[in-house]
Design an enzyme around this catalytic site. Structure first.
Site, mmCIF file in Angstrom:
data_model
loop_
_atom_site.group_PDB
_atom_site.id
_atom_site.type_symbol
_atom_site.label_atom_id
_atom_site.label_comp_id
_atom_site.label_asym_id
_atom_site.label_seq_id
_atom_site.Cartn_x
_atom_site.Cartn_y
_atom_site.Cartn_z
ATOM 1 C CD GLN A 1 -1.378 -2.224 2.238
ATOM 2 O OE1 GLN A 1 -0.173 -2.499 2.285
ATOM 3 N NE2 GLN A 1 -2.281 -2.846 2.950
ATOM 4 C CG ASP B 1 -4.331 0.765 -0.795
ATOM 5 O OD1 ASP B 1 -5.005 0.014 -1.511
ATOM 6 O OD2 ASP B 1 -4.126 0.550 0.414
ATOM 7 C CG ASP C 1 -7.801 -3.129 -3.150
ATOM 8 O OD1 ASP C 1 -8.546 -3.696 -3.972
ATOM 9 O OD2 ASP C 1 -7.287 -3.717 -2.168
ATOM 10 C CD1 TRP D 1 -10.733 -3.404 3.262
ATOM 11 C CD2 TRP D 1 -11.007 -1.195 3.143
ATOM 12 N NE1 TRP D 1 -9.767 -2.812 4.040
ATOM 13 C CE2 TRP D 1 -9.914 -1.470 3.979
ATOM 14 C CE3 TRP D 1 -11.356 0.138 2.913
ATOM 15 C CZ2 TRP D 1 -9.175 -0.458 4.593
ATOM 16 C CZ3 TRP D 1 -10.627 1.132 3.513
ATOM 17 C CH2 TRP D 1 -9.548 0.841 4.350
#
Ligand code: NAG
Ligand code: NAG
Length: 350
Positions: free
Chosen positions: A155, A178, A199, A263
């Site tokens: 991330q 992310d 994501d 999520w």
């Protein structure tokens, strides 16, 4: 957007005259150049800064009073290698130099930083730009987190956006996992470019409306990861956008990109993500949407909707928990951002 300090009064009068002229033709407001600081702006330039100017964006931010006054920062072209954190209470608008305000294509200001959530201690702390405040606008700046791909702690955020009435206009966001965290508050992303693999548009409590964006995948994964909060639903609507495969995607990406996955799951709240009136490229898997994981699918309370999309990725045998909407009623900008959105969204980007 104006900085209402004493230096700006003359330009305010000039602006009022000018805006009454251009208001008849709104496109003029979008397509111009912004190559000089709006009057009253704090100025950032990478070298040869004059007295009162700054060579880093953070130094300019730190120079602002910690009060409720409205302020602006103008950034000259350059690559700024820094992390920027903003939390002053008053409204703030940051403008990057560009010869075309209508798009991200001619952005000439890049802020670049490399950190992962694992190194920084949290998702948000890894972000190149951290905005912890309401009433914030960013125009024509590129935000990059160059940490890249890593099996652990992958991330790495370009922006951590926490706060209401945040608008991003002609901004480019780059990372791998992310990229954009729309965490809390109501937010508008107009004519932006968002790149990532996993994501890369995500958040728990935010209500975000993405309009006329280009959303580009560089690796296999889900575009959105929406987590509903225990008090208000996280909602993302992506409207009139282009969902494409990046020209520098890793090979084998096509067919392994999904519009989203849930999520988190709470029994009383629904994960809502809608793609409407958008072009979906052939890289989108026919199932469209994915469960979080085999062990925790999180699909019991989702509304993963699609309406009015086109392109090869818009058809296919969708996942059982996906919804083909018969209209986008209920998912318009006023539904997502509130009926007063016109008081803070720069509607020339719509
Ligand atoms: C709701 O979520 C917030 C933020 O995650 C948390 O601080 C709070 O404890 C939660 N409340 C309940 C009742 O679970
Ligand atoms: C979504 O995009 C379509 C196509 O541009 C547009 O007609 C519609 O007004 C947009 N919806 C909102 C709520 O802006």
């Amino acid at each position: 957007m104006l900085c209402l300090n004493s230096n700006a009064l003359l330009s305010l009068l000039a602006f009022l005259v000018w805006s009454s002229i251009v208001s008849a033709s709104p496109h003029l407001m979008r397509r111009g150049s912004r190559t000089n600081p709006p009057s009253g702006s704090i100025v950032v330039r990478p070298r040869d800064a004059a007295s009162g100017e700054f060579t880093t964006i953070q130094a300019a931010v730190n120079s602002l009073p910690d009060d409720s006054s409205s302020r602006c920062i103008f950034i000259y072209p350059g690559t700024y290698r820094e992390q920027v954190t903003i939390s002053r209470p008053g409204p703030l608008t940051i403008y990057g130099y560009t010869t075309d305000t209508s798009s991200y294509v001619r952005n000439s200001v890049t802020v670049t930083y490399s950190a992962s959530a694992g190194q920084a201690g949290s998702d948000c702390a890894s972000a190149t730009l951290i905005v912890n405040k309401a009433d914030f606008n960013l125009y024509n700046v590129n935000l990059k987190n160059t940490f890249g791909r890593s099996p652990q702690n992958g991330q790495a955020l370009a922006v951590c956006a926490s706060g209401s009435n945040q608008g991003y206009y002609g901004v480019r966001f780059y990372s791998y996992q992310d990229t954009v965290l729309a965490e809390t508050g109501v937010q508008f992303y107009g004519r932006c470019y968002i790149e990532g693999a996993v994501d890369f548009i995500f958040g728990q409590h935010g209500h975000a409306f993405f309009h006329k964006n280009t959303i580009a995948s560089i690796g296999p994964g889900c575009i959105t990861a929406d987590g509903p909060s225990n008090s208000t639903d996280g909602i993302f609507v992506i409207n009139d956008s282009r969902i494409v495969l990046s020209s520098h995607a890793t090979s084998g990406t096509s067919g392994h990109v999904y519009l989203g996955r849930p999520w988190e799951e709470y029994a009383r709240y629904v994960n809502i993500v809608v793609f409407s009136n958008s072009y979906l490229g052939s890289h989108i898997n026919a199932a469209g949407w994915k469960q979080w994981s085999t062990a925790t699918p999180n699909t019991a309370h989702v509304l993963f909707g699609e309406y009015g999309n086109s392109g090869p990725g818009a058809s296919g045998s969708r996942a059982s928990f996906a919804t083909k909407l018969s209209s986008d009623t209920g998912f318009g900008i006023a539904n997502i951002l509130g009926s007063n959105y016109g008081t803070w969204v720069d509607t020339s980007y719509m």
